[in-house]
Design an enzyme around this catalytic site. Sequence first.
Site, PDB file in Angstrom:
ATOM      1  N   ASP A  64     -31.248   1.835 -37.153  1.00 18.08           N
ATOM      2  CA  ASP A  64     -32.019   1.361 -36.001  1.00 18.08           C
ATOM      3  C   ASP A  64     -32.097   2.374 -34.865  1.00 18.08           C
ATOM      4  O   ASP A  64     -32.993   2.298 -34.028  1.00 18.08           O
ATOM      5  CB  ASP A  64     -31.403   0.071 -35.457  1.00 18.08           C
ATOM      6  N   ASP A  75     -32.474   1.704 -30.150  1.00 19.22           N
ATOM      7  CA  ASP A  75     -32.165   0.283 -30.273  1.00 19.22           C
ATOM      8  C   ASP A  75     -31.098  -0.087 -29.240  1.00 19.22           C
ATOM      9  O   ASP A  75     -31.341  -0.008 -28.049  1.00 19.22           O
ATOM     10  CB  ASP A  75     -31.718  -0.036 -31.697  1.00 19.22           C
ATOM     11  N   ASP A  79     -23.751  -1.899 -30.354  1.00 13.27           N
ATOM     12  CA  ASP A  79     -23.968  -3.153 -31.071  1.00 13.27           C
ATOM     13  C   ASP A  79     -22.784  -3.415 -31.993  1.00 13.27           C
ATOM     14  O   ASP A  79     -22.256  -2.485 -32.622  1.00 13.27           O
ATOM     15  CB  ASP A  79     -25.247  -3.099 -31.908  1.00 13.27           C
ATOM     16  N   ARG A 106     -29.380  -7.785 -21.881  1.00 18.79           N
ATOM     17  CA  ARG A 106     -28.322  -7.712 -22.901  1.00 18.79           C
ATOM     18  C   ARG A 106     -27.106  -6.902 -22.433  1.00 18.79           C
ATOM     19  O   ARG A 106     -26.811  -5.856 -22.976  1.00 18.79           O
ATOM     20  CB  ARG A 106     -28.848  -7.140 -24.218  1.00 18.79           C
TER      21      ARG A 106
END
Length: 447
Positions: free
Chosen positions: A245, A269, A273, A325
Site C-alpha cells: 500500500d 497510505d 498501520d 485517523r
Amino acid sequence: MAVSNKWVFACSAVLFLFLVGAMAAVRTDNTSSNVETEKLQSSNNSTMAARSEEAEPLNEHAVPDPGAVAAEVETMIDMNIRNVTERRKLGFFSCGTGNPIDDCWRCDPNWQKNRKRLADCGIGFGRNAIGGRDGRFYVVTDPGDDDPVNPRPGTLRHAVIQDQPLWIVFKRDMVIQLKQELIMNSFKTIDGRGVNVHIANGACITIQFVTNVIIHGLHIHDCKPTGNAMVRSSPSHFGWRTMADGDGISIFGSSHIWVDHNSLSNCADGLVDAVMGSTAITISNNHLTHHNEVMLLGHSDSYTRDKQMQVTIAYNHFGEGLIQRMPRCRHGYFHVVNNDYTHWEMYAIGGSANPTINSQGNRYAAPTNPFAKEVTKRVDTGESQWKSWNWRSEGDLLLNGAYFTPSGAGASASYARASSLGAKSSSMVGAMTSNAGALPCRRGRQC
C-alpha cells in the site's frame, strides 16, 4: 528503692525487645528487597531464546487474554516507581522532562556507549519489546538496495533479514531509497540515533508475522506502493510480494513492537498501520505531519481477531498538515495518553466495530474550521450502536472549542484492558512532547 529498680529493669527489657524487633524487620525488608531485585534482574536478562519460545509463528496468542495485561498494570506501575528511584541514584534525571522514556536514557551523557539501555526504557503495551538487545551490533555502511533478493552485506536490508538478534546502527548520515518493502525479521532494533537517516522516496518498512522489533530515530517519508516482485525475508527464504500500500510502517500479524522517536510524513497510505491480529504495540514520541489517513489500527470491521489488539499511543506530536485517523481504531483496546494534537482537518480519533478508547491527559487544539471541532468520529455507525461503546476522555485539555464525545457505561473492566501506564497531567504535554520525532543527536554530543 526496690520498686524503682524493678521499674527501671522492666522498662529496659521492653526497650531491648523493641530494638530487636525493629532490627529483624529491617533485615526482613532488606531480604525482600534483594529478592525483588534478583527477580527484576532475572526478568531483564531473560534470553532471546527463552522469549522466542513463548511466541507462536503468527503471534495469535502473543497476548492471549487482554485482561491479563490489565492485571499487570498495577504491578508495572510499582516497578516503574522502583526503576525511577534507581535511575535517580545514577543521576540521569538532571535534564528530565517527565517523559519516562526519554528520562530513562537521554540524560545519560554516555548514551552512545549504552545504546542497548533503550530496550529497558519501553512503556505501554509494547514495553516488553526487546528488539536486538541480546544480539551483536550491526553497522550499516551502504545505503544501497540494488537487489532485494540478494542484498549486499552492509546494507539495511541485509541486516534486518538475519535470523539472529541484531542491534542495527548506521556509520554515517544516509538516504535509503528502498526498491521493495523492507521485510523485518524478529528480534531487531533499527537505531538511528547519532546520525540523520532517511527512508524515503520508495518502499518502506514491513513488520509481518514477527515479534520483538524496535524502530527508533528514523525519518520515514514519501513512501510509495511497490510489489509484484521477489523479496528476501530471511537468509533462507525469499518469495513473491504482491502490491504494497505504501505505508511508512506496516505491522501485520506481529507482536511486541515499539515505534519510537521517528519523524513520519507524506506516505501513499498510512504512516503507521497495525492490522491482522497484531498486538502488544507502543507508538511513542513520534512527530507526524503532512498526511491524510495517519494511523489505522485494526484490519476491518469483520476481522474479529483484532479484538485481542492492545496499542499504546503516547507522547506523540500530531502536527502540521494532518487530516484524520490519529488513530482510527477497530475492535481492540487503545490507550491514547499524553499526546499533543495541534492540527487536524476532519477529526483526531475515530473508530468502528466497538473499540475501547481510553483518552487520558492529551492536549487537543481544534482547528479554526467550526465544523471540525469534534475530537471523535464514529465511522459509518449510527448512535444506537455506538452509544454503548466505551470511549472516555479523562484529564484531557480541550482548546479552541475542541470537544470529545464520550460513550458507554464506563465499564471499569473494559478500561482496565485499555490502560497501560499512568497518565500525567495534560499541563505537562508540551514539555513531554517537545522533542517528538527523530532527535538531532550527533556523535560526541548529548541528545
